[in-house]
Enzyme design. Sequence first.
Site, PDB file in Angstrom:
ATOM      1  N   GLY A 144     -22.469 -22.465  37.157  1.00 51.81           N
ATOM      2  CA  GLY A 144     -21.193 -22.584  36.306  1.00 51.81           C
ATOM      3  C   GLY A 144     -20.632 -21.147  36.653  1.00 51.81           C
ATOM      4  O   GLY A 144     -21.293 -20.060  36.319  1.00 51.81           O
ATOM      5  N   VAL A 145     -19.241 -21.083  37.060  1.00 51.84           N
ATOM      6  CA  VAL A 145     -18.906 -19.781  37.231  1.00 51.84           C
ATOM      7  C   VAL A 145     -17.550 -19.549  36.807  1.00 51.84           C
ATOM      8  O   VAL A 145     -16.616 -19.321  37.467  1.00 51.84           O
ATOM      9  CB  VAL A 145     -18.744 -19.275  38.935  1.00 51.84           C
ATOM     10  N   GLY A 161     -20.052 -16.825  33.908  1.00 53.25           N
ATOM     11  CA  GLY A 161     -20.636 -17.020  35.183  1.00 53.25           C
ATOM     12  C   GLY A 161     -20.271 -15.655  35.807  1.00 53.25           C
ATOM     13  O   GLY A 161     -21.198 -14.987  36.526  1.00 53.25           O
ATOM     14  N   LYS A 162     -18.745 -15.470  35.784  1.00 51.15           N
ATOM     15  CA  LYS A 162     -18.461 -14.335  37.025  1.00 51.15           C
ATOM     16  C   LYS A 162     -18.668 -13.242  36.265  1.00 51.15           C
ATOM     17  O   LYS A 162     -19.085 -12.176  36.883  1.00 51.15           O
ATOM     18  CB  LYS A 162     -16.861 -14.555  36.910  1.00 51.15           C
ATOM     19  N   LYS A 199     -24.851 -23.155  23.458  1.00 55.30           N
ATOM     20  CA  LYS A 199     -25.208 -23.326  22.054  1.00 55.30           C
ATOM     21  C   LYS A 199     -25.214 -24.910  21.773  1.00 55.30           C
ATOM     22  O   LYS A 199     -25.975 -25.424  20.886  1.00 55.30           O
ATOM     23  CB  LYS A 199     -24.376 -22.704  20.991  1.00 55.30           C
ATOM     24  N   GLU A 242     -30.356 -15.754  24.332  1.00 57.94           N
ATOM     25  CA  GLU A 242     -29.698 -14.965  23.359  1.00 57.94           C
ATOM     26  C   GLU A 242     -28.233 -15.197  23.375  1.00 57.94           C
ATOM     27  O   GLU A 242     -27.581 -14.898  22.330  1.00 57.94           O
ATOM     28  CB  GLU A 242     -30.168 -13.608  24.082  1.00 57.94           C
ATOM     29  N   GLY A 253      -5.420 -15.689  23.780  1.00 56.36           N
ATOM     30  CA  GLY A 253      -6.533 -16.094  24.427  1.00 56.36           C
ATOM     31  C   GLY A 253      -7.601 -16.364  23.737  1.00 56.36           C
ATOM     32  O   GLY A 253      -8.799 -16.536  24.007  1.00 56.36           O
ATOM     33  N   LYS A 293     -24.453 -22.731  16.004  1.00 52.88           N
ATOM     34  CA  LYS A 293     -25.051 -21.535  15.890  1.00 52.88           C
ATOM     35  C   LYS A 293     -25.904 -21.383  14.936  1.00 52.88           C
ATOM     36  O   LYS A 293     -27.179 -21.012  15.071  1.00 52.88           O
ATOM     37  CB  LYS A 293     -24.216 -20.405  16.032  1.00 52.88           C
TER      38      LYS A 293
END
Lengths: 442, 442
Positions: B10-11, B15-16, B101, B123, B181, B199
């Site tokens: 997954g990028v 991911g990036k 999560k 984490e 955003g 969570k």
Amino acid sequence: MKKIFIAILGVGTVGKAVIETLQNNQDIITARAGAQIIPKIAIARNIDNKNLSIPLSTDINEALQDKDIEIIVELMGGIELPYSIALQALQHNKAFVTANKAMLAYHRHDLELKSNGIPIGFEASVCGGIPIIRILRDGLCANHILSIRGIMNGTSNYILTQMSEKATNFESALKQAQELGYAEANPSLDINGSDSAHKLLILASLAYGINTKIDDIIVEGIEGLTLEDINFAKESEYEIKLLGIAKKIQNQLELRVHLCMIPKSCMLAKVSGVMNAISVIGDKVGEMLYYGAGAGGNETASSVVSDIIEIARNKVLSDSNIPTQSTSPNKPMLGYAMCEHHNTNQSIKLIRREEISCCYYIRLKVCDKLGVLSNIAHVFATHNISIQSLIQKNPKNLDSQYAYLLLATHICTESQIQQALNELATLQDIIESPFMIRIDNL
Amino acid sequence: MKKIFIAILGVGTVGKAVIETLQNNQDIITARAGAQIIPKIAIARNIDNKNLSIPLSTDINEALQDKDIEIIVELMGGIELPYSIALQALQHNKAFVTANKAMLAYHRHDLELKSNGIPIGFEASVCGGIPIIRILRDGLCANHILSIRGIMNGTSNYILTQMSEKATNFESALKQAQELGYAEANPSLDINGSDSAHKLLILASLAYGINTKIDDIIVEGIEGLTLEDINFAKESEYEIKLLGIAKKIQNQLELRVHLCMIPKSCMLAKVSGVMNAISVIGDKVGEMLYYGAGAGGNETASSVVSDIIEIARNKVLSDSNIPTQSTSPNKPMLGYAMCEHHNTNQSIKLIRREEISCCYYIRLKVCDKLGVLSNIAHVFATHNISIQSLIQKNPKNLDSQYAYLLLATHICTESQIQQALNELATLQDIIESPFMIRIDNL
């Protein structure tokens, strides 16, 4: 189930709380460690009136020589004696857990070098119950730490809170702190900044791998603060806090402990009473704040026992994986893989204190007469320090011949301000030594 | 030096950011891990316009089958696909790191059971950069956790802050969050409480070892909140926050996500904007608060990479100690040594939601005419709910035939209040569905 025997060295408030915690919370501790943790012996200077549920001795060798004991828990205080005990514990292949910030302030790097992979736990050495050691070593380990700013001494923060919220003066606030048991009979380590400095040095090792001594950094306390300063701060939307500060600028590091005016709106400014809090800025994670009790028997015991559990967990795991292996895997004590980090020349250098720069607040008590302001202004001009704001106050309870000048400078270096303060102190019309507080706009 | 190869699945933003963090902070990461961590391949649904510095593929098997790769980092999102990938990674004896999560909310206990000692890092799954997983698993492990209360969703907290500080209404605040955003085009998981609930379930597993599903707990969002409610809170010295709450009462546990009025003076109330914060009360350590960024690419990457470093450290250590051992020692994923904890009958039970009790705030929009108050009061009396305070407001912008009744109850059960609300909703003179917020005096 595996049993892990430990020895408790020192049975003051914290030592007793550790024994109590291991007993009270045995259910959860056993479930979390995967082993039964059993305090086998306690060591104290004298064995009178201790009223413990475990055997007590005055002979430290009863702990060190006992082959059953796998973890030595040092809660005695002092510097050289506990350090030599730590070394003996490691020689006997026993893990070592300590709450001793003063010892670590001097010997943490030696201890890491001599640990030889044997676990050393010191979570309790900084800010009691706040797990800041693990947070820096593990939680934020992907980050370049840009800064650490912390309220690391509860006694000082209690005094500052009383002064700010109740307009209590310094002496009365200190007396209250002593009456409430927050401050020692001799509170000097708390209020002169040394206690905070010990903690800051430990955190700086974890964040930056830097081995600094207390004499190399600015360490100031809260003495000399008055309600005039508190009021100036309030009018300027600041709070005054005693902070331990580590600040990285490229490959250079500032380390300092002193009073600080910080914006009222920031989280650190909202921390009141005996509580501690540490703000950490990581290059990836941004600003974080960790808040909690920084002292107290149970709070400190929480961290001591967390170290014991972690060591026990690893012993259980390494036992189950490797029957012949006696030492358990251990993270690098100060966060870095020793050989890698310490061999590079890229390590961070401490900035000389004279080169540190910020804005400053200065309180001057002066004769209220013609020409004084001009003389003072001249001193600042001579040292290339420009004034940002200035208030003159003639306090009601003061003979009208005197006045306070409260001023804030633009940014300048520590060297500039110290020279200016020295020169100001020689002016005839300045009645008290000038009092200075650094301003940190975060 | 040991090289540890990893695969990034997954990028998107996270991911990036993980690839970037590994590259930007390579110096410190290598020093801390004691190994070079090298992203060998990234996997994405399509390989267009990704502009990555590492090889990219659409075939997940290129990661799973590659014998060099020791850690699979899952940052794809979704539930069942990433879970099946996790199982495959474990079968291939590869460590697994995830920020997912939702997947963990459903499958964390299965994953622990099937982990077979292979490290799983998560984490980043709770509150982005805040290392709350380690804090609960390691830092506070000596404590019975009495409660966890957290602002676990930044989008909601941003909206609540705008409403409270700028008197923006809900719709406008949500629109702002989207423009900045913070909120997704479809913000429902954020504002309906589901994200916080995921969570909370993960934290509850760490603190209490309890395997609960989202359907078993109260999950409410922030929709329906108005400025009338905000003003009532202000006048009563409260702030309104969306909290995830775990609260232990003897051997019973409350788990719930909902709007909450909390005292203005408490640290959680001071957390504004997109920030997250979690307050934890331990029986030994008292109250602590952990504050930081809960989302964002770099912030989440900070936690993802911290897991990678921890796994790498252990691999280096176990390699150096045990040449023949391939799996590295690993802490229990959910904090407890499995066999010990899960075999006891003392484990904590979830309280049925109907039995949870607290004080409640209720907003009623009513016809402003004779007898209405009497009818309403009668409903509360019927259900044995006593009223603590009541304000009637005739809003300026409202036709004078209508009024708001804003009231706070004394403590009663969820069952009582829900029955009363249902009955109130049937009254002819109540114009809108009653709106309720729980009051938590901490």
